[in-house]
Structure formats: structure tokens, C-alpha cells
Scaffold this motif. Structure first.
Motif, PDB file in Angstrom:
ATOM      1  N   LEU A  58       6.640  -9.992   0.201  1.00 23.34           N
ATOM      2  CA  LEU A  58       5.562 -10.109   1.180  1.00 23.34           C
ATOM      3  C   LEU A  58       5.012  -8.736   1.543  1.00 23.34           C
ATOM      4  O   LEU A  58       3.796  -8.522   1.555  1.00 23.34           O
ATOM      5  N   TRP A  59       5.904  -7.780   1.814  1.00 24.18           N
ATOM      6  CA  TRP A  59       5.446  -6.477   2.271  1.00 24.18           C
ATOM      7  C   TRP A  59       4.787  -5.681   1.146  1.00 24.18           C
ATOM      8  O   TRP A  59       3.928  -4.838   1.385  1.00 24.18           O
ATOM      9  N   LYS A  60       5.176  -5.981  -0.107  1.00 24.43           N
ATOM     10  CA  LYS A  60       4.475  -5.339  -1.216  1.00 24.43           C
ATOM     11  C   LYS A  60       3.018  -5.802  -1.242  1.00 24.43           C
ATOM     12  O   LYS A  60       2.090  -4.985  -1.387  1.00 24.43           O
ATOM     13  N   TYR A  61       2.796  -7.108  -1.076  1.00 21.83           N
ATOM     14  CA  TYR A  61       1.429  -7.622  -1.066  1.00 21.83           C
ATOM     15  C   TYR A  61       0.660  -7.166   0.163  1.00 21.83           C
ATOM     16  O   TYR A  61      -0.552  -6.944   0.100  1.00 21.83           O
ATOM     17  N   CYS A  71      -4.055   2.778  -4.385  1.00 21.64           N
ATOM     18  CA  CYS A  71      -3.214   3.646  -3.566  1.00 21.64           C
ATOM     19  C   CYS A  71      -1.739   3.332  -3.778  1.00 21.64           C
ATOM     20  O   CYS A  71      -0.910   4.228  -3.944  1.00 21.64           O
ATOM     21  N   VAL A  72      -1.391   2.040  -3.808  1.00 24.76           N
ATOM     22  CA  VAL A  72       0.001   1.623  -3.972  1.00 24.76           C
ATOM     23  C   VAL A  72       0.536   2.064  -5.330  1.00 24.76           C
ATOM     24  O   VAL A  72       1.654   2.589  -5.443  1.00 24.76           O
ATOM     25  N   GLU A  73      -0.240   1.870  -6.389  1.00 22.73           N
ATOM     26  CA  GLU A  73       0.210   2.274  -7.726  1.00 22.73           C
ATOM     27  C   GLU A  73       0.398   3.788  -7.797  1.00 22.73           C
ATOM     28  O   GLU A  73       1.355   4.273  -8.409  1.00 22.73           O
ATOM     29  N   ALA A  74      -0.500   4.530  -7.178  1.00 22.51           N
ATOM     30  CA  ALA A  74      -0.382   5.986  -7.187  1.00 22.51           C
ATOM     31  C   ALA A  74       0.851   6.443  -6.408  1.00 22.51           C
ATOM     32  O   ALA A  74       1.519   7.405  -6.799  1.00 22.51           O
ATOM     33  N   ARG A  91       9.284  -0.468   4.874  1.00 23.46           N
ATOM     34  CA  ARG A  91       9.410   0.864   5.449  1.00 23.46           C
ATOM     35  C   ARG A  91       8.142   1.680   5.199  1.00 23.46           C
ATOM     36  O   ARG A  91       7.684   2.426   6.073  1.00 23.46           O
ATOM     37  N   LEU A  92       7.569   1.541   3.988  1.00 26.62           N
ATOM     38  CA  LEU A  92       6.318   2.241   3.701  1.00 26.62           C
ATOM     39  C   LEU A  92       5.229   1.819   4.678  1.00 26.62           C
ATOM     40  O   LEU A  92       4.535   2.657   5.255  1.00 26.62           O
ATOM     41  N   GLY A 432      -4.155   8.763  -1.681  1.00 25.18           N
ATOM     42  CA  GLY A 432      -4.617   9.080  -0.344  1.00 25.18           C
ATOM     43  C   GLY A 432      -3.598   9.840   0.473  1.00 25.18           C
ATOM     44  O   GLY A 432      -3.803  10.095   1.660  1.00 25.18           O
ATOM     45  N   ARG A 433      -2.501  10.259  -0.158  1.00 28.09           N
ATOM     46  CA  ARG A 433      -1.447  10.979   0.560  1.00 28.09           C
ATOM     47  C   ARG A 433      -1.617  12.489   0.479  1.00 28.09           C
ATOM     48  O   ARG A 433      -1.106  13.223   1.328  1.00 28.09           O
TER      49      ARG A 433
END
Length: 469
Positions: A58-61, A71-74, A91-92, A432-433
Motif C-alpha cells: 500500500l505504501w509503495k503505491y 521520483c520513486v524509481e530514481a 518510513r519514506l 527531486g532529492r
């Protein structure tokens, strides 16, 4: 949707609320339509919801939904963790929500006998595209323009030693105050001013090509746009929306007149040519220069700050929204005095970059007295409920005080302490980090023979959003 890790059996009791007896995939789909506050509230209603809302899937989605898939893949690539199921998605998400500081690192260029490095400049362009930094043009000492293009490969090593190389063939003419935005794998450059004071309105397309041994090739070509184009200008704002359209607004036109018009460039599928058309909307932002335009969600663009017709520096925020193909400007009204340290917000020559968490990181700039700044501010438009920023509602928005208090926040900074600057440039990597900042005008040491203490800077540094993964 992926199978939910650690899920309970699909055979649930027929007792209780109908929603608690729904199949797990349906429940996950419903949860992904809800805001985080509602999801957390549901987690306290039953054991099943508590288990479901704590699942890594769930939190990944949710991270992909709210932070963006790119952004997530990067982030996964930069953390050297390619196991999606083991990544701490909850946590992310929590850490992104609580972020309030950056750490700055000075970047060094790799010494090489055959290579030079970008010289000091301001009002240039700096972009992150195809894993490379691309820098073009700008103004330097003596009011002269530059016409050089510099490219440095970054890849996934965001603190690497940089090896710059220059592009000599087919480059745009020298200029400063132009804009250059990323459109997928391309750069689109527009306008600018040369050292004779001539304003430009030409449009250029740039592309990076990497070969197998990471050699870099870069090319510019003028974009065919037909007979319709915006009036010549420099010091305007620009950004990309939907990866195929560029928005520009304002700037300094002929005879030094500040402009308040808005134009859209539509690229062809090739892309071999483009088409310009003007957006006429009332109300719209007043004329200005040195402001920023930043896309915050494919079809929404934020305008902030700049210098107006009376040379006053502004702190207003406008949103350009798209509704069924129509563009409409909406002003977001807030009380500057209610924001902690808010008196330092008005600025021109700053940067406003979309970063992790779909927020704008605003850095540097100068005020009406030309005092340059080195502070970081976060502008979080999500603090204002989106339904109140649409065409069906009044075009001036005044939200509750608690929402306004969350809209602006000054962030802490540690590490390398860069000099205060204005008319520098910044760009973010795909996650974006990480934010790269180069050049600008800084305060120098006044010498007896010098009329002013203004200096052009050649510093390159990395701004890292503090995140513990």
C-alpha cells in the motif's frame, strides 16, 4: 495490483460492515483514492484495516501516487535498493512529510589538462536532462553575454567529480535572461538578451546523446514555429507541462518594458516544429521580470515573485490551472505577516524548483534594496485544498489561517555555506532529492578603483534534502 504481503485469508466473515468484507484488491484500490488522513483514521477502526494500512505494498503505491513514479524509481536507484518489497515505503512517506532541512555540499570539477570549466556568470540556464547537467550562456563581467554550452555527466552518483565538456557547433547566439526547460529527453530554450540590449524571441531544441562508454554528444537546432511567436524578451519565467508544452510569462520586452502576457508552445510529436499561442485570461498576474514559473503536477503551474513595473519586488503567488483544455490564472492570497520570518519572502532573481514531496524549494534572490539572500523556503501548495483552486470557484482564494501557516516554511541549512546570491540557476535530479546550483551575482570585496562590489560567481554546489533511508 501486486499481491499484498502478509495478507490475511481471503475468506472473511459475513458479519460487520460490507466494506470490511470486500476483497483485498478492491479495498487497496479504494484506499489509494483517499487522502492520508482518511487512511490513518481507517487503520484504527478494525484489525483488518490496521493490517492492510500497514502493508508495504500500500505504501509503495501511495509513494508513487504522491511523490510520482519517476521520483520513486530514481530514489530506488540512488539508494542501491532494487527490491521493492523490502524498501521501507511507509518510513519514506513519513520522512518526506516531515522534511524540514537541507545539507549543502560543494562540488569539485575533475582536473584535466585538455578541459576548461564554466566561468563565472549569472542569468544563464542550468538543466538536468538524460543524466547530465547542461549549462548555457548567461551574462558576465562588463555586461557581456556568453554563448557557450557545457555538459557534465552525473548518472546516479550525485556527488561525483564533474568532467565538463563544451559544445561548439550549431549553438544559439550569446544571451542572458533566457529560459531553458526540460521536455522529456529534450531541452527547449527561448528568448534572452544580448550585450547590445537586443531582445530575442527565437526557440531552440537541445538534446543529449550518450554512447556506450558514457561519451557525451549534445546538439542544438532552431525549432520551426511558423509566423506566430511571443514578442522578444528576457528575464521571463518558463516551465514545461505535460512534457509537450512550455509556458512562458512576462519578462523585459522592447524598450525595457515589463510584460504580463502568457504564451504556450505546443511541440509536434517529432519534435520538428512547434506552435505558439497566447493565453488571454482575466485576472492574470501583473507585469513583472525575474520571477519563476514551476510546474507542480503536469497541468498546474506556480508563479512566484519578481519585480513589477515600479521596480518593487513582489511576493505574490499565482496558479495557472488547466480545466478541460482551458487555462485560467488564480491568485493564492496569504497573509505575509502571519508567516514566521515572512518579511524576507519578497524576492526577484531566485530559483523555485519542484523537489521530493511535490513542493517548491525556493532559494536565494534579492529584495527591493538588492540585498541578496541565501535562505531556503518551502512552498507547499497542497496545504490549500485543491477543490478551492478550480475554475468553478472565485479566482481569488483566501484559505484558513492554519492552511496558510503550512503553505510557507523556512527550512534549515547545514554543511557548505554558500554566499548569498541572485540570478543564479538551479535544477533537480529525477528523484527531486538533489538540487544543483550554479553561479549568480554575489557580494564581493569593494576595491578602491571599483564602482561597486558586485561579483559574478562560478560556484557549483549540491543541495541535498535531508532524508534517512
Amino acid at each position: 495490483m501486486e499481491e499484498y504481503e502478509g495478507s490475511v485469508s481471503g475468506n472473511h466473515s459475513s458479519s460487520g460492515s460490507p466494506i470490511t468484507n470486500m476483497a483485498q484488491d478492491y479495498l487497496l484500490t479504494i484506499l489509494l483514492l483517499l487522502p492520508i488522513d482518511a487512511i490513518l483514521s481507517l487503520s484504527m477502526t478494525s484489525k483488518r484495516f490496521r493490517s492492510l494500512t500497514s502493508s508495504n505494498t500500500l505504501w509503495k503505491y501511495l509513494c508513487k501516487r504522491d511523490l510520482g513514479s519517476t521520483c520513486v524509481e530514481a530514489l530506488l536507484n540512488s539508494s542501491n535498493n532494487h527490491h521493492h518489497h523490502q524498501f521501507p515505503w511507509m518510513r519514506l512517506y513519513r520522512q518526506v512529510s516531515l522534511m524540514d532541512s537541507v545539507c549543502c555540499h560543494k562540488l569539485l570539477s575533475e582536473p584535466h589538462a585538455d578541459l576548461d570549466f564554466p566561468t563565472a556568470r549569472a542569468s544563464h540556464s542550468l538543466n538536468f536532462v538524460s543524466d547530465c547537467l547542461v549549462l548555457f550562456g548567461g551574462g558576465c563581467e562588463g555586461g557581456r553575454h556568453l554563448d557557450d554550452t557545457w555538459v557534465a555527466y552525473i548518472g546516479n552518483d550525485f556527488r561525483r567529480m564533474l568532467k565538463w565538456q563544451t559544445v561548439h557547433a550549431g549553438i544559439p547566439s550569446g544571451r542572458f535572461g533566457h529560459t531553458c526547460v526540460e521536455m522529456g529527453d529534450y531541452l527547449v530554450l527561448f528568448g534572452g538578451i544580448n550585450d547590445r540590449g537586443n531582445r530575442q524571441n527565437d526557440t531552440w531544441l537541445g538534446q543529449v546523446v550518450l554512447n556506450e562508454n558514457k561519451g557525451i554528444a549534445f546538439s542544438w537546432k532552431m525549432l520551426e514555429v511558423g509566423n506566430v511567436a511571443p514578442p522578444p524578451r528576457g528575464a521571463h519565467g518558463a516551465c514545461c507541462i505535460d512534457e509537450k508544452r512550455m509556458i512562458i510569462h512576462g519578462g523585459i520586452g522592447l524598450h525595457g518594458l515589463r510584460l504580463g502576457d502568457t504564451w504556450v508552445l505546443e511541440l509536434s510529436d517529432s519534435p520538428c516544429h512547434g506552435t505558439w499561442h497566447e493565453i488571454v485570461s482575466y485576472p492574470s498576474p501583473p507585469p513583472r521580470s525575474g520571477h519563476t514559473l514551476t510546474c507542480i503536477g503536469r497541468s498546474r503551474t506556480i508563479l512566484f515573485g519578481g519585480r513589477d513595473l515600479g521596480y518593487e519586488v513582489l511576493d505574490d503567488v499565482w496558479l495557472l490551472d488547466t480545466y478541460q483544455g482551458y487555462f485560467k490564472w488564480v491568485q493564492i492570497v496569504y497573509d505575509l505577516q502571519s508567516i514566521s520570518d515572512g518579511v524576507s519572502l519578497p524576492r526577484v532573481g531566485h530559483t523555485a524548483t519542484l523537489v521530493l514531496g511535490s513542493r517548491l524549494l525556493i532559494y536565494g534572490g534579492e529584495d527591493s534594496y538588492r540585498h541578496r539572500k541565501n535562505d531556503f523556503w518551502m512552498l507547499d501548495i497542497s496545504a490549500i485544498p485543491y477543490p478551492y483552486i478550480t475554475l468553478q470557484h472565485p479566482t481569488t482564494v483566501s484559505s484558513k489561517k492554519e492552511s496558510m501557516a503550512r503553505m510557507w516554511k523556512r527550512w534549515k541549512s547545514s554543511g557548505f555555506e554558500a554566499r548569498a546570491r541572485s540570478f543564479h540557476r538551479a535544477c533537480a535530479d529525477p528523484s527531486g532529492r538533489y538540487l544543483y546550483v550554479f553561479g549568480g551575482m554575489v557580494d564581493g570585496f569593494l576595491q578602491p578603483s571599483e564602482p561597486s562590489a558586485l561579483r559574478f560567481d562560478a560556484e557549483l554546489f549540491l543541495v541535498e534534502l535531508v532524508l534517512q533511508l
